[in-house]
Write an enzyme that holds these catalytic residues in place. Structure first.
Site, PDB file in Angstrom:
ATOM      1  N   TYR A  78      -1.554  -0.901  10.529  1.00 36.08           N
ATOM      2  CA  TYR A  78      -1.642  -1.076   9.069  1.00 36.08           C
ATOM      3  C   TYR A  78      -0.358  -0.575   8.408  1.00 36.08           C
ATOM      4  CZ  TYR A  78      -3.764  -1.134   4.408  1.00 36.08           C
ATOM      5  OH  TYR A  78      -4.039  -1.388   3.080  1.00 36.08           O
ATOM      6  N   LYS A  91       2.395  -2.825   6.252  1.00 38.75           N
ATOM      7  CA  LYS A  91       2.682  -2.590   4.831  1.00 38.75           C
ATOM      8  C   LYS A  91       4.142  -2.216   4.607  1.00 38.75           C
ATOM      9  CE  LYS A  91      -1.368  -3.668   3.423  1.00 38.75           C
ATOM     10  NZ  LYS A  91      -1.568  -4.873   2.594  1.00 38.75           N
ATOM     11  N   SER A  94       0.882  -1.172   0.000  1.00 43.42           N
ATOM     12  CA  SER A  94       0.000   0.000   0.000  1.00 43.42           C
ATOM     13  C   SER A  94       0.916   1.216   0.000  1.00 43.42           C
ATOM     14  CB  SER A  94      -0.842  -0.016   1.275  1.00 43.42           C
ATOM     15  OG  SER A  94      -1.393   1.253   1.529  1.00 43.42           O
TER      16      SER A  94
HETATM   17  P1  NAD Z   1     -11.281  -6.386   0.414  1.00 42.12           P
HETATM   18  O1  NAD Z   1     -11.768  -6.371   1.815  1.00 42.12           O
HETATM   19  O2  NAD Z   1     -12.226  -5.991  -0.654  1.00 42.12           O
HETATM   20  O3  NAD Z   1     -10.693  -7.832   0.058  1.00 42.12           O
HETATM   21  C1  NAD Z   1      -9.846  -8.529   0.935  1.00 42.12           C
HETATM   22  C2  NAD Z   1     -10.099 -10.028   0.815  1.00 42.12           C
HETATM   23  O4  NAD Z   1      -9.161 -10.688   1.683  1.00 42.12           O
HETATM   24  C3  NAD Z   1     -11.501 -10.450   1.285  1.00 42.12           C
HETATM   25  O5  NAD Z   1     -12.092 -11.319   0.334  1.00 42.12           O
HETATM   26  C4  NAD Z   1     -11.258 -11.167   2.608  1.00 42.12           C
HETATM   27  O6  NAD Z   1     -12.199 -12.211   2.878  1.00 42.12           O
HETATM   28  C5  NAD Z   1      -9.852 -11.715   2.395  1.00 42.12           C
HETATM   29  N1  NAD Z   1      -9.166 -11.994   3.657  1.00 42.12           N
HETATM   30  C6  NAD Z   1      -9.189 -11.283   4.814  1.00 42.12           C
HETATM   31  N2  NAD Z   1      -8.448 -11.890   5.758  1.00 42.12           N
HETATM   32  C7  NAD Z   1      -7.944 -13.010   5.164  1.00 42.12           C
HETATM   33  C8  NAD Z   1      -7.095 -14.062   5.622  1.00 42.12           C
HETATM   34  N3  NAD Z   1      -6.649 -14.092   6.882  1.00 42.12           N
HETATM   35  N4  NAD Z   1      -6.742 -15.023   4.744  1.00 42.12           N
HETATM   36  C9  NAD Z   1      -7.220 -15.011   3.488  1.00 42.12           C
HETATM   37  N5  NAD Z   1      -8.049 -14.070   3.006  1.00 42.12           N
HETATM   38  C10 NAD Z   1      -8.386 -13.074   3.838  1.00 42.12           C
HETATM   39  O7  NAD Z   1     -10.005  -5.451   0.422  1.00 42.12           O
HETATM   40  P2  NAD Z   1      -8.984  -5.023  -0.757  1.00 42.12           P
HETATM   41  O8  NAD Z   1      -8.950  -3.560  -0.742  1.00 42.12           O
HETATM   42  O9  NAD Z   1      -9.261  -5.740  -2.009  1.00 42.12           O
HETATM   43  O10 NAD Z   1      -7.633  -5.526  -0.094  1.00 42.12           O
HETATM   44  C11 NAD Z   1      -6.702  -6.339  -0.778  1.00 42.12           C
HETATM   45  C12 NAD Z   1      -5.297  -5.869  -0.441  1.00 42.12           C
HETATM   46  O11 NAD Z   1      -5.097  -4.562  -0.975  1.00 42.12           O
HETATM   47  C13 NAD Z   1      -5.026  -5.761   1.065  1.00 42.12           C
HETATM   48  O12 NAD Z   1      -3.745  -6.278   1.348  1.00 42.12           O
HETATM   49  C14 NAD Z   1      -5.076  -4.266   1.308  1.00 42.12           C
HETATM   50  O13 NAD Z   1      -4.313  -3.871   2.421  1.00 42.12           O
HETATM   51  C15 NAD Z   1      -4.489  -3.752   0.004  1.00 42.12           C
HETATM   52  N6  NAD Z   1      -4.766  -2.347  -0.288  1.00 42.12           N
HETATM   53  C16 NAD Z   1      -6.052  -1.885  -0.409  1.00 42.12           C
HETATM   54  C17 NAD Z   1      -6.288  -0.537  -0.672  1.00 42.12           C
HETATM   55  C18 NAD Z   1      -7.685   0.012  -0.805  1.00 42.12           C
HETATM   56  O14 NAD Z   1      -7.860   1.246  -0.792  1.00 42.12           O
HETATM   57  N7  NAD Z   1      -8.697  -0.806  -0.980  1.00 42.12           N
HETATM   58  C19 NAD Z   1      -5.205   0.340  -0.818  1.00 42.12           C
HETATM   59  C20 NAD Z   1      -3.917  -0.145  -0.681  1.00 42.12           C
HETATM   60  C21 NAD Z   1      -3.708  -1.499  -0.428  1.00 42.12           C
END
Ligand code: NAD
Length: 278
Positions: free
Chosen positions: A165, A169, A152
């Site tokens: 968080y 990251k 992130s």
């Molecule tokens: P999201 O909540 O839409 O999807 C996350 C998925 O991970 C879900 O399906 C959830 O069930 C699954 N999950 C949660 N805990 C888990 C575990 N212990 N084992 C396996 N699966 C698990 O969120 P997202 O935004 O798609 O997040 C995906 C990645 O992107 C994360 O690492 C998040 O930190 C990163 N990210 C997101 C953003 C944002 O703004 N959405 C920005 C930067 C980074």
């Protein structure tokens, strides 16, 4: 694996892939895009129903996918995931996307319960450590592969009230840089994705402590209006070019540059801006 006319290999074409957290958001977008590029995709998630939904979407579009339950914070689950992939593909996976993660925040250090620290680090950092620990040796032995770790912009932009968080990251970024150095010249590439806001379900499990924090959350939500698909296409194109860092959005690039050029003013400004925004 087809050759890239610009040099390097087109790792993401017809690549057999494993995606963690594939039941939603960024992970789902990776799974769908990889299937569109002709590969078979193992969609794993802690939530089996969500993973199955992603597989159905890929099946409906004529792709090949398989769903499985995997909690990335549990090492035996991740080891079993790699074994499942090898059985289904008949060889080690070509690409692993260590994506699963959770969002938490809203309280300052000292108020945030230690249970939250453990929860966030167990999934966001240990989950990616498990993925690298299990998949990197298999790919190194195969002499090819790509590891994509989803970090992130928080990895380098330590905004207030989301310490666990940010730390998780930053750990993923350091892990990816170390792994890239260790795998240089082996045929296995490492890419770390550092986006700012992406429209997903990440804030589903985040409960903000007071009204001021709810307003802060709404602002954050308004900021997270970009859909994941274009970011994921760009990331996979960067994997094809063998890039280590993917900092996709304009503001992510600005933060990345200002943090490098003016680290101390950046950190003070981040704290002041957050207080003004409340
Ligand atoms: P999201 O909540 O839409 O999807 C996350 C998925 O991970 C879900 O399906 C959830 O069930 C699954 N999950 C949660 N805990 C888990 C575990 N212990 N084992 C396996 N699966 C698990 O969120 P997202 O935004 O798609 O997040 C995906 C990645 O992107 C994360 O690492 C998040 O930190 C990163 N990210 C997101 C953003 C944002 O703004 N959405 C920005 C930067 C980074």
């Amino acid at each position: 694996m087809r050759l890239n006319p610009f040099g390097g290999s087109r790792r993401t074409r017809q690549a057999d892939a494993v995606v963690t957290g594939a039941g939603s958001g960024i992970g789902r977008a990776f799974a769908i895009e990889l299937a569109q590029r002709g590969g078979r995709v193992i969609c794993s998630d802690i939530d089996g129903d969500r993973a199955r939904e992603t597989v159905e979407m890929i099946d409906d579009a004529g792709g090949k996918a398989f769903d499985t339950v995997c909690d990335v914070s549990r090492m035996p689950d991740v080891a079993a995931l790699a074994d499942t992939a090898e059985q289904w593909f008949g060889k080690p996976a070509d690409i692993v996307i260590n994506n699963a993660g959770i969002g938490r925040g809203g309280t300052v250090i000292g108020d945030a319960p230690l249970s939250e620290w453990h929860q966030v680090l167990d999934v966001n950092l240990w989950g990616v450590i498990h993925g690298c620990h299990v998949f990197a040796p298999r790919m190194r032995a195969a002499g090819h592969g790509a590891i994509v770790n989803v970090a992130s912009a928080a990895a380098f932009a330590a905004g207030p009230r989301m310490a666990a968080y940010n730390v998780s990251k930053a750990g993923v970024l350091a892990l990816s840089e170390t792994l890239a150095a260790e795998l240089a010249g082996t045929g296995v590439s490492v890419t770390v994705l550092c986006p700012t806001g992406v429209k997903t379900n990440i804030l589903e499990g985040v409960s903000l402590p007071d009204d001021a924090m709810s307003r802060w959350g709404e602002r954050l939500l308004r900021w997270t209006e970009r859909p994941p698909a274009p970011i994921i296409r760009g990331t996979l194109d960067a994997v094809d070019r063998g890039r280590l860092y993917v900092v996709p959005q304009v503001e992510a690039k600005l933060i990345w540059q200002s943090k490098r050029l003016l680290p101390e003013p950046y950190t003070r400004a981040a704290g002041l801006l957050e207080r003004l925004a409340r």
